[in-house]
Design an enzyme around this catalytic site. Structure first.
Site, PDB file in Angstrom:
ATOM      1  N   GLY A  37       0.831  -1.211   0.000  1.00  0.00           N
ATOM      2  CA  GLY A  37       0.000   0.000   0.000  1.00  0.00           C
ATOM      3  C   GLY A  37       0.863   1.257   0.000  1.00  0.00           C
ATOM      4  CB  SER A 104       5.278  -2.718  -2.628  1.00  0.00           C
ATOM      5  OG  SER A 104       5.186  -1.424  -3.141  1.00  0.00           O
ATOM      6  CD1 TRP A 105       2.721  -0.484   3.586  1.00  0.00           C
ATOM      7  CD2 TRP A 105       4.352   1.042   3.676  1.00  0.00           C
ATOM      8  NE1 TRP A 105       2.733   0.041   4.858  1.00  0.00           N
ATOM      9  CE2 TRP A 105       3.717   0.986   4.938  1.00  0.00           C
ATOM     10  CE3 TRP A 105       5.407   1.930   3.491  1.00  0.00           C
ATOM     11  CZ2 TRP A 105       4.108   1.793   6.008  1.00  0.00           C
ATOM     12  CZ3 TRP A 105       5.810   2.732   4.552  1.00  0.00           C
ATOM     13  CH2 TRP A 105       5.156   2.657   5.789  1.00  0.00           C
ATOM     14  CG  ASP A 251       8.322  -2.842  -9.790  1.00  0.00           C
ATOM     15  OD1 ASP A 251       7.566  -1.863  -9.976  1.00  0.00           O
ATOM     16  OD2 ASP A 251       8.351  -3.475  -8.742  1.00  0.00           O
ATOM     17  CG  HIS A 279       4.754  -3.098  -8.070  1.00  0.00           C
ATOM     18  ND1 HIS A 279       5.954  -2.889  -7.418  1.00  0.00           N
ATOM     19  CD2 HIS A 279       3.774  -2.795  -7.169  1.00  0.00           C
ATOM     20  CE1 HIS A 279       5.714  -2.468  -6.190  1.00  0.00           C
ATOM     21  NE2 HIS A 279       4.406  -2.413  -6.014  1.00  0.00           N
TER      22      HIS A 279
END
Length: 311
Positions: A37, A104-105, A251, A279
């Protein structure tokens, strides 16, 4: 998917209640997987790449996300508190040391946790690391392609360089439900365009999207409440542990250079550049690479023989 063997809500003491669930083998190797996120929430699909006979998989929705309550809440919602929540959940579940992973986050948050609680970790698995630098955040919003997606919902004044993100954050934090739904739809289309996704066959409910992007805008507006240089410097003081880094060569959301920069800070880590993957965490090549890394760790307690070492 195999159902959870345990599910609950964990009170944080400041008004938030965190949803969590455990899957797989209750006596298996503890694996905490952090969602991305910020704001996205967990997906049961994360369990598909984990050997549930070997692992005790823990998934949890971060503050304001998914099934955690209050949904979409911004108050008492920042990175330091999310790190506290991981530690609170670890203690609540009686886990002494765990393998911690995220994409990711989720990878960012795993690093922030490691910087403060490295002794509680057996290792790290970091997919498509996001480093929360101003350049990364700016590249997501300050492009003609982004402005094209948001032009139908944003005033011209907001589309100027550097102004869109504050405007979006302010609007998504407002009580104008109609405007929030339109903005959330435009944000999702922008993400999908970056990720090369066409169509929207599994779109979440509109209110879920609003809550997701309200939290994401809140975090991105404030640089995810992190100093990336300070975080990367702190990694040099981590206790020795196995680290796997995976990044899709295609990505377009988190630049592959992030993985190289991170590996330079973690000289004992191993990096696998996944050909053909972007991604999307569930791209077949990415899912296969992650499964291979986790299977190797379950078998030998390390990532030896997987990926490439630094230098």
């Amino acid at each position: 998917m195999t159902p959870a063997f345990d599910e609950g809500q964990l009170a944080t003491g400041d008004g938030h209640r965190l949803w969590y669930a455990q899957y797989g083998n209750p006596q298996g190797l503890p694996l905490f997987w952090l969602h991305g996120g910020p704001g996205s929430g967990t997906s049961p699909r994360h369990a598909a790449v984990v050997d549930l006979a070997c692992y005790r998989l823990v998934l949890a929705d971060q503050r304001g996300c998914g099934r955690s309550q209050p949904a979409g809440a911004l108050e008492d919602n920042h990175t330091d508190l999310l790190v506290d929540d991981i530690e609170r959940l670890r203690r609540h579940l009686g886990v002494e040391r765990m393998l911690l992973g995220g994409g990711s986050w989720g990878a960012t948050l795993a690093l922030a946790y490691a910087a403060r609680h490295g002794d509680s970790l057996r290792g790290l698995v970091l997919r498509a690391p996001f480093l929360a630098t101003p350049a990364e955040i700016g590249a997501f919003f300050d492009t003609p392609q982004c402005w094209q997606q948001f032009a139908p919902v944003a005033p011209v004044s907001a589309l100027a360089s550097g102004r869109l993100l504050p405007w979006l954050a302010g609007q998504l934090a407002s009580a104008d439900a109609h405007a929030c739904r339109r903005i959330a739809g435009a944000w999702r289309r922008h993400e999908q365009a970056l990720e090369g996704i066409t169509g929207d066959l599994t779109a979440p409910p509109e209110e879920s999207l609003v809550q997701r992007y309200r939290i994401q805008a809140h975090y991105l507006r404030y640089g995810c409440f992190l100093n990336p240089d300070v975080l990367l410097d702190a990694l040099g003081a981590l206790p020795a542990m196995p680290v796997a880094i995976l990044h899709g060569e295609a990505d377009r959301v988190c630049p592959p250079a992030n993985a190289q920069r991170l590996q330079r800070c973690l000289p004992d880590s191993r990096l696998h550049r996944v050909a053909g993957a972007g991604h999307d965490p569930f791209h077949p090549a990415m899912a296969a690479a992650l499964r291979q890394a986790l299977d190797g760790f379950a078998a030998q307690g390390s990532f030896d023989g997987w990926g490439a070492r630094h230098g």
